[in-house]
Scaffold this motif. Structure first.
Motif, short mmCIF file in Angstrom:
data_model
loop_
_atom_site.label_atom_id
_atom_site.label_comp_id
_atom_site.label_asym_id
_atom_site.label_seq_id
_atom_site.Cartn_x
_atom_site.Cartn_y
_atom_site.Cartn_z
N VAL A 236 62.58 -43.53 101.95
CA VAL A 236 62.48 -44.46 100.81
C VAL A 236 61.63 -45.64 101.24
CG1 VAL A 236 63.80 -45.96 99.27
CG2 VAL A 236 64.72 -43.73 99.90
N LEU B 134 71.22 -40.26 98.20
CA LEU B 134 70.52 -41.34 98.88
C LEU B 134 71.40 -41.70 100.07
CD1 LEU B 134 68.25 -43.45 99.03
CD2 LEU B 134 69.66 -44.90 97.56
N THR C 284 65.99 -39.98 100.75
CA THR C 284 66.50 -39.22 99.62
C THR C 284 66.54 -37.75 100.03
OG1 THR C 284 64.29 -38.95 98.68
CG2 THR C 284 65.63 -40.76 97.82
N PHE D 29 70.22 -35.58 93.64
CA PHE D 29 69.82 -36.20 94.89
C PHE D 29 71.00 -36.88 95.56
CE2 PHE D 29 69.66 -39.61 91.87
CZ PHE D 29 70.13 -40.71 92.57
#
Length: 113
Positions: A111, A82, A5, A80
């Motif tokens: 993560v 990912l 992230t 954010f």
């Protein structure tokens, strides 16, 4: 491939001036497209401001609900990305390319799972 992230923080009283927003938007769109073209993009979301936040805690079996974040801070979590990246160094390189890194900060976290 590991996921990371890229947590984007921005100053409470900062960011691009209104007259710079069109250019900033172009930079954000280009960054997102570059991530997609590199095959790293998984997801991206912005977050509402802290004025819309609610914090929940459970202490001694009792649920406590309060408005806003727990601590007063000079930066807020704004959103954010990912990403799938082969390693932390790659994730850090992409974090440095996020447009808001010029006036805020980007926290990179692996993560779990």
């Amino acid at each position: 491939m590991p996921q990371y992230t890229l947590l984007m923080y921005q100053p409470v009283d900062g960011g691009p001036a209104p007259e710079e927003m069109a250019d900033a938007h172009k930079r954000w769109m280009a960054f997102t497209q570059d991530l997609k073209d590199a095959g790293l993009y998984v997801a991206n979301q912005g977050l509402s401001g802290v004025d819309a936040a609610t914090t929940v805690r459970v202490r001694n079996g009792e649920t406590q609900v309060t408005d806003g974040p727990f601590a007063e801070t000079k930066e807020i979590l704004a959103g954010f990305f990912l990403i799938d990246a082969p390693d932390l160094d790659t994730a850090l390189e992409w974090a440095a390319r996020i447009p808001s890194a010029e006036y805020g900060s980007v926290e990179v976290r692996p993560v779990w799972g």
